[in-house]
Design a protein around this motif. Sequence first.
Motif: not given
Length: 511
Positions: A269, A272, A326, A330-331, A340-344, A483
């Motif tokens: 997280d 990314g 994303q 995921y969250e 979360s704005t993390t890129d997966t 994302v």
Amino acid sequence: MTTDQDTPSATPTSAPPAGAAPLVLVLHGARGDLARRLVIPSLATLHRRGLLPDRWALLGTGRGKISREEFVEHVRGSLEEFGHEGTTADDVEALTRHSRFTDEVTVDSGGGLPEALEEVRRELTESDRLAEGDQEPAQHEIGPEDVVVVHYLAIPPQAFAPLTEAIGAQGLNAGPDGSRATVRVVYEKPYGTSPETFRELDAVVHRTLEEEQVFRIDHFLGKEATQNLHVMRFANELFSSVWDRHHVEQVQIDVPETLDVAQRAGFYDATGAALDMVVSHLFQVAGQVAMEPPRHLAVSDLVRAREDAIADFRPLDPENDVVLGQFEGYEDIEGVAEGSTTDTFIAARLWIDNERWRGVPFLLRTGKRMAASAQRVTLVLRRDPVHLFGDVVPASAISLSLAGDGAIELTTAVKKPGPDLDLAQGTAKLDLDDVHPGEPLPAYASLLHDVLEGDRTLFTTPLGLEAAWTAFEPLLGDRRPAVQPYAPGSWGPRAADALAEPHGWVLGREA
Ligand code: BG6
């Protein structure tokens, strides 16, 4: 040879390279996940393949001293769970026989490591004379100053700088005679998480070590197929003659993964897909594909050729050339921050501004929870400009699978068997582990072997990393795209498809 349980002396089962100096592998973070899953199993494989010197020892360090017996159990457990195919009871025995453990080294305290090293250096060289029952010292007697010490930093990246300083402060950056030639330090990725942190870390590293002592690992460079990229090209006119913009329409470097991130949500997280995979692995592979023929096969020529290609990467254009995603759900994973704005997932179109590649998009894609797992480099070839067969000619491609032991695939237009002159697409596959005689090494084992040999061909340098960060930097600021959601088990957000036009992504087309 002695088999004394407490003496890290000899490995009797294999024929070592003649004259190889004794080795001590100091595994920092020896009880951590990386050591357990990758480093210890790789050491066992090198032992099995006879690729370790005659005399060697494994010295683990970590927070909170444990007994030698507990460490031995840890090594045994690692090999039982993650040992490579072919690892034998003999390898397990050899590793545990040679294992020791000391407390973590810091700037203020050696944690027992300097003393342990001194002792092991002495034992390894004493046993050199005594192991065979010699009465006289060997003709070219090997002394403690000849022992090669490799510090492997299998620790969280934020600990790289403090541990490097500790190595310097405790005088562990040189041998007992002050020589730097016998001490090497291996850094895992990520080597910095931004251009600034990369530069800060590298400054600390260069205050403590000479560049020749530093081995920065990017395990994608150690894969059999990645290494074959330049053999394929520079040893075969068939490939070298088409390796440019006149013949190649697109290059795709595609690493979809079905994997989840639940096991390492905290790390992921904060990282990314773009930072985890693109600025490191995919950029290095792109550099390997794009490089100009080096003048010679000397290490410095190969490294320079790869890094010169990376220096030609145009900085990414987040507005036009990058799609971040994303996966849905995921969250909800434990350890992932709310909102979360993390890129997966990331798909990016990279341009290389040089004569060979001008106008050819290098399409990079990777993500978690995707429809399939693969690691594929594809050069989609341009079609015959004369159009003898009209528009029905299927595209040809040169493709490498980097996964496992690697494979090369050639997709070409062929005549459909039968009475008519109809065209079809055919694919020929060469599994790289089918090539005899030979036995592939897993990427980590291969790179660890290179470290022991002092071969830096497949490691990154500050120049190359500086260039990689320069190309990646636009993605880190305000210009980073939002994302976009994608369904788990899919090929990512729809918007990513447009990047690969007109050909489209090779993988997933049939899905
Ligand atoms: C690691 C990444 O470096 O490489 C992981 O952190 C990724 O997220 C892995 O899954 C892929 O490597 P391989 O070759 O071991 O499948």
